[in-house]
Design an enzyme around this catalytic site. Structure first.
Site, mmCIF file in Angstrom:
data_model
loop_
_atom_site.group_PDB
_atom_site.id
_atom_site.type_symbol
_atom_site.label_atom_id
_atom_site.label_comp_id
_atom_site.label_asym_id
_atom_site.label_seq_id
_atom_site.Cartn_x
_atom_site.Cartn_y
_atom_site.Cartn_z
ATOM 1 N N HIS A 196 4.313 -24.105 2.983
ATOM 2 C CA HIS A 196 3.778 -25.334 3.580
ATOM 3 C C HIS A 196 2.645 -24.961 4.531
ATOM 4 C CE1 HIS A 196 3.850 -29.447 5.044
ATOM 5 N NE2 HIS A 196 3.700 -28.939 6.252
ATOM 6 N N ASN A 253 9.520 -22.740 -0.717
ATOM 7 C CA ASN A 253 8.250 -23.457 -0.710
ATOM 8 C C ASN A 253 7.325 -22.858 0.343
ATOM 9 O OD1 ASN A 253 6.402 -25.633 -1.282
ATOM 10 N ND2 ASN A 253 7.071 -26.621 0.614
ATOM 11 N N ARG A 271 5.562 -32.868 -6.004
ATOM 12 C CA ARG A 271 6.534 -33.930 -6.299
ATOM 13 C C ARG A 271 7.733 -33.787 -5.374
ATOM 14 N NH1 ARG A 271 4.722 -38.014 -8.689
ATOM 15 N NH2 ARG A 271 6.800 -38.614 -9.359
ATOM 16 N N GLY A 305 -3.375 -23.882 -7.942
ATOM 17 C CA GLY A 305 -2.550 -22.705 -8.232
ATOM 18 C C GLY A 305 -3.011 -21.418 -7.576
ATOM 19 N N LEU A 332 11.547 -33.806 -4.825
ATOM 20 C CA LEU A 332 12.652 -33.507 -5.738
ATOM 21 C C LEU A 332 13.917 -34.232 -5.277
ATOM 22 C CD1 LEU A 332 11.826 -29.719 -5.981
ATOM 23 C CD2 LEU A 332 11.666 -31.354 -7.870
HETATM 24 C C1 GRF Z 1 -1.242 -24.967 -0.340
HETATM 25 O O1 GRF Z 1 -1.929 -25.206 0.858
HETATM 26 C C2 GRF Z 1 0.252 -25.009 -0.115
HETATM 27 O O2 GRF Z 1 0.630 -24.551 1.135
HETATM 28 C C3 GRF Z 1 0.539 -26.496 -0.236
HETATM 29 O O3 GRF Z 1 -0.317 -26.956 -1.239
HETATM 30 C C4 GRF Z 1 -1.460 -26.102 -1.340
HETATM 31 C C5 GRF Z 1 -1.493 -25.622 -2.756
HETATM 32 O O4 GRF Z 1 -2.617 -24.848 -3.050
HETATM 33 N N1 GRF Z 1 1.938 -26.710 -0.479
HETATM 34 P P1 GRF Z 1 -2.649 -23.966 -4.365
HETATM 35 O O5 GRF Z 1 -2.371 -24.908 -5.551
HETATM 36 O O6 GRF Z 1 -1.617 -22.900 -4.266
HETATM 37 O O7 GRF Z 1 -4.047 -23.427 -4.437
#
Ligand code: GRF
Length: 184
Positions: free
Chosen positions: A105, A103, A87, A12, A89
């Site tokens: 990425h 999102n 997950r 998070g 969706l």
């Molecule tokens: C991040 O690198 C995000 O880009 C990817 O998953 C990771 C999540 O990290 N989708 P966090 O839980 O926000 O620390």
């Protein structure tokens, strides 16, 4: 003031960067599909309602998505923010939130969709890597790109050093985009 719900699955840290950014909107809930997601503790400590919709309790993806939908809709958010939500969706779920689900990425999409992006970037030998905020559509990591941030790849980088450099940018990029969207 617009409202948003954040979906997480683990650490998070992106959620945290959003909650600490003093955004012009109200986070009405943080929802996790994993009861042990560390991010839940941080959100709860800030007084944000936290909800767990444990995917393991559901027979299939449709049933899980229906429960998730119900949990989200009870808060009527303007934006649905995926922040490390791990997950897939269903198409029906994504369509329901079309135009208000986004999102982050950890790659410069369309390069390296899916998992293990930092390893893939090192293997490919690219000189530049980064992160992308995009709208979510039914195809994985393929929705319209909103904004990206790049970082150099160093010759001595490991997956961990590269991930850390990208993550630093994620924490700047996501609040920047969400702020604009909340401002309309
Ligand atoms: C991040 O690198 C995000 O880009 C990817 O998953 C990771 C999540 O990290 N989708 P966090 O839980 O926000 O620390």
């Amino acid at each position: 003031m617009k409202s948003y719900v954040i979906l997480i699955s683990g650490r998070g840290s992106n959620m945290r960067s959003l909650l600490e950014a003093n955004l012009p909107g109200r986070c009405v809930a943080v929802i996790s599909n994993r009861p042990d997601a560390a991010g839940l503790v941080f959100a709860a400590a800030r007084g944000i309602p936290t909800v767990v919709v444990d995917h393991k309790a559901f027979e299939n993806r449709e049933a899980f998505d229906a429960a998730l939908l119900e949990a989200i809709e009870s808060h009527q958010p303007d934006l649905l923010i995926l922040a490390g939500f791990m997950r897939l969706l269903t198409e029906a779920f994504v369509r329901r939130f079309e135009g208000r689900i986004l999102n982050i990425h950890p790659s410069l999409l369309p390069a390296f969709p899916g998992l293990h992006t930092h390893k893939a970037a090192l293997t490919a030998g690219v000189p530049v890597h980064g992160c992308t905020v995009h709208w979510v559509t039914p195809s994985l990591d393929a929705g319209p790109i909103i904004l990206q941030a790049s970082v150099p790849v160093h010759a001595d980088d490991t997956e961990d050093t590269l991930a850390a450099r990208v993550l630093e940018q994620e924490h700047l990029l996501y609040p920047k985009v969400v702020r604009k969207l909340l401002e309309g």
